[in-house]
Design a protein around this motif. Structure first.
Motif, PDB file in Angstrom:
ATOM      1  N   PHE A  68      -1.977   3.029   8.156  1.00 59.15           N
ATOM      2  CA  PHE A  68      -1.044   3.679   6.213  1.00 59.15           C
ATOM      3  C   PHE A  68      -0.265   2.716   5.523  1.00 59.15           C
ATOM      4  N   HIS A  69      -1.584   1.746   5.520  1.00 56.32           N
ATOM      5  CA  HIS A  69      -2.027   0.991   4.173  1.00 56.32           C
ATOM      6  C   HIS A  69      -2.820   0.078   3.822  1.00 56.32           C
ATOM      7  N   ASP A  70      -3.073  -0.301   3.021  1.00 55.04           N
ATOM      8  CA  ASP A  70      -4.383  -0.660   2.792  1.00 55.04           C
ATOM      9  C   ASP A  70      -4.413  -2.561   1.308  1.00 55.04           C
ATOM     10  N   VAL A  71      -5.000  -2.690   1.191  1.00 52.53           N
ATOM     11  CA  VAL A  71      -4.483  -3.913  -0.112  1.00 52.53           C
ATOM     12  C   VAL A  71      -5.176  -3.982  -0.877  1.00 52.53           C
ATOM     13  N   THR A  72      -5.099  -3.288  -1.921  1.00 52.36           N
ATOM     14  CA  THR A  72      -5.788  -3.179  -3.426  1.00 52.36           C
ATOM     15  C   THR A  72      -6.176  -4.413  -4.650  1.00 52.36           C
ATOM     16  N   GLU A  73      -6.743  -4.994  -4.782  1.00 54.50           N
ATOM     17  CA  GLU A  73      -6.325  -5.746  -5.845  1.00 54.50           C
ATOM     18  C   GLU A  73      -6.486  -5.238  -7.127  1.00 54.50           C
ATOM     19  N   VAL A  74      -5.666  -4.614  -7.851  1.00 52.00           N
ATOM     20  CA  VAL A  74      -6.274  -4.576  -9.073  1.00 52.00           C
ATOM     21  C   VAL A  74      -5.837  -5.466 -10.502  1.00 52.00           C
ATOM     22  N   PRO A  87     -10.572   0.087  -8.263  1.00 49.48           N
ATOM     23  CA  PRO A  87     -10.318  -1.515  -7.266  1.00 49.48           C
ATOM     24  C   PRO A  87     -10.871  -2.444  -8.186  1.00 49.48           C
ATOM     25  N   LEU A  88     -10.925  -3.627  -8.113  1.00 50.19           N
ATOM     26  CA  LEU A  88     -11.088  -5.227  -7.919  1.00 50.19           C
ATOM     27  C   LEU A  88     -11.739  -5.238  -6.992  1.00 50.19           C
ATOM     28  N   ARG A  89     -11.190  -5.153  -5.723  1.00 51.35           N
ATOM     29  CA  ARG A  89     -11.337  -5.252  -4.439  1.00 51.35           C
ATOM     30  C   ARG A  89     -10.017  -4.557  -3.499  1.00 51.35           C
ATOM     31  N   ARG A  90     -10.426  -3.462  -2.370  1.00 51.35           N
ATOM     32  CA  ARG A  90      -9.808  -3.304  -2.062  1.00 51.35           C
ATOM     33  C   ARG A  90     -10.610  -4.052   0.056  1.00 51.35           C
ATOM     34  N   TYR A  91      -8.743  -4.147   0.490  1.00 51.27           N
ATOM     35  CA  TYR A  91      -8.714  -4.782   1.740  1.00 51.27           C
ATOM     36  C   TYR A  91      -8.586  -3.727   3.202  1.00 51.27           C
ATOM     37  N   THR A  97      -7.234 -11.996   4.418  1.00 51.48           N
ATOM     38  CA  THR A  97      -6.836 -13.572   4.227  1.00 51.48           C
ATOM     39  C   THR A  97      -8.111 -13.342   2.925  1.00 51.48           C
ATOM     40  N   ILE A  98      -7.023 -13.758   1.795  1.00 51.03           N
ATOM     41  CA  ILE A  98      -7.304 -13.379   0.646  1.00 51.03           C
ATOM     42  C   ILE A  98      -7.267 -15.078  -0.303  1.00 51.03           C
ATOM     43  N   ILE A  99      -8.181 -15.748   0.043  1.00 49.01           N
ATOM     44  CA  ILE A  99      -8.146 -17.115  -0.951  1.00 49.01           C
ATOM     45  C   ILE A  99      -7.970 -16.699  -2.461  1.00 49.01           C
ATOM     46  N   LEU A 100      -6.793 -17.686  -2.753  1.00 51.57           N
ATOM     47  CA  LEU A 100      -7.476 -17.731  -4.778  1.00 51.57           C
ATOM     48  C   LEU A 100      -7.641 -18.482  -4.945  1.00 51.57           C
ATOM     49  N   CYS A 110      -1.177  -1.149  -2.606  1.00 49.66           N
ATOM     50  CA  CYS A 110      -0.667  -0.479  -1.595  1.00 49.66           C
ATOM     51  C   CYS A 110      -1.375   1.065  -2.371  1.00 49.66           C
ATOM     52  N   GLY A 111      -3.529   0.702  -1.652  1.00 50.39           N
ATOM     53  CA  GLY A 111      -3.644   1.845  -2.941  1.00 50.39           C
ATOM     54  C   GLY A 111      -3.456   3.508  -2.111  1.00 50.39           C
ATOM     55  N   PHE A 112      -2.639   3.492  -0.964  1.00 51.09           N
ATOM     56  CA  PHE A 112      -1.497   4.947  -0.450  1.00 51.09           C
ATOM     57  C   PHE A 112      -0.874   5.444  -1.171  1.00 51.09           C
TER      58      PHE A 112
END
Length: 193
Positions: A68-74, A87-91, A97-100, A110-112
């Motif tokens: 139902f979800h994702d993590v989209t870096e924009v 997206p810059l990246r999509r998880y 786990t995203i290291i800064l 969320c891309g949904f």
């Protein structure tokens, strides 16, 4: 014999990586705390992020239902528009786990369809890696030759003078030391095996 040497090498390597990772790792931030990354969250992600400090070396942990979800870096603009199409990246694993790795603003949605508009979006400001605490100068007793000869001052009365403190090691130099110390045994393992 080669199998035993290989097992010893890889076991030693794993232990070394774990020890070094603990020594140089940053803060782990579980996004949304116990609610995780969801539109059903009791957390407001803007409020959640404003109560924390993010630095290079820290990591974000996103826990969510991947059906139902994702993590989209924009980008900042796509964040404001809730636009997930570039997206810059999509998880999409459900436990990301995203290291800064760099200072500045980072944006996640969320891309949904509709989820970002309903508040499933996170903007954080990442600071450079901490330089550690800075020590203030500490007064220390200093006896000057003139104080021993001065009739107005007792030679037993302490004289204080502010002197420069030794420069403290920064967290960055401490990390460099740990990294160096971690690679010495690794190098020895490669030489010996």
């Amino acid at each position: 014999m080669a199998l035993i040497t290989s097992n010893v090498f890889f076991t030693s390597l794993i232990i070394l990586v774990v020890l070094c990772g603990v020594a140089i790792g940053g803060t782990v931030h579980k996004v949304g705390d116990s609610d995780g990354w969801t539109i059903m969250s009791l957390n407001n992600y803007e409020e959640w992020s404003s109560s924390r400090t993010f630095q290079v070396g820290d990591s974000l942990v996103f826990k969510y239902n991947k059906d139902f979800h994702d993590v989209t870096e924009v980008t900042h603009n796509d964040f404001k528009l809730c636009e997930p199409s570039k997206p810059l990246r999509r998880y999409e694993t459900g436990s990301d786990t995203i290291i800064l790795t760099k200072p500045g603003l980072q944006h996640f949605i969320c891309g949904f369809p509709g989820h970002c508009d309903m508040g499933q979006k996170l903007q954080i400001h990442v600071l450079p890696a901490s330089l550690g605490p800075v020590a203030a100068p500490v007064p220390r007793p200093v006896r000057s030759p003139s104080s021993l000869l001065s009739p107005s001052l007792s030679p037993l009365a302490p004289q204080y003078q502010m002197g420069p403190s030794p420069a403290p090691l920064s967290a960055a130099s401490n990390s460099n030391v740990w990294i160096g110390l971690c690679f010495i045994p690794l190098l020895l393992l490669f030489i010996l095996v």
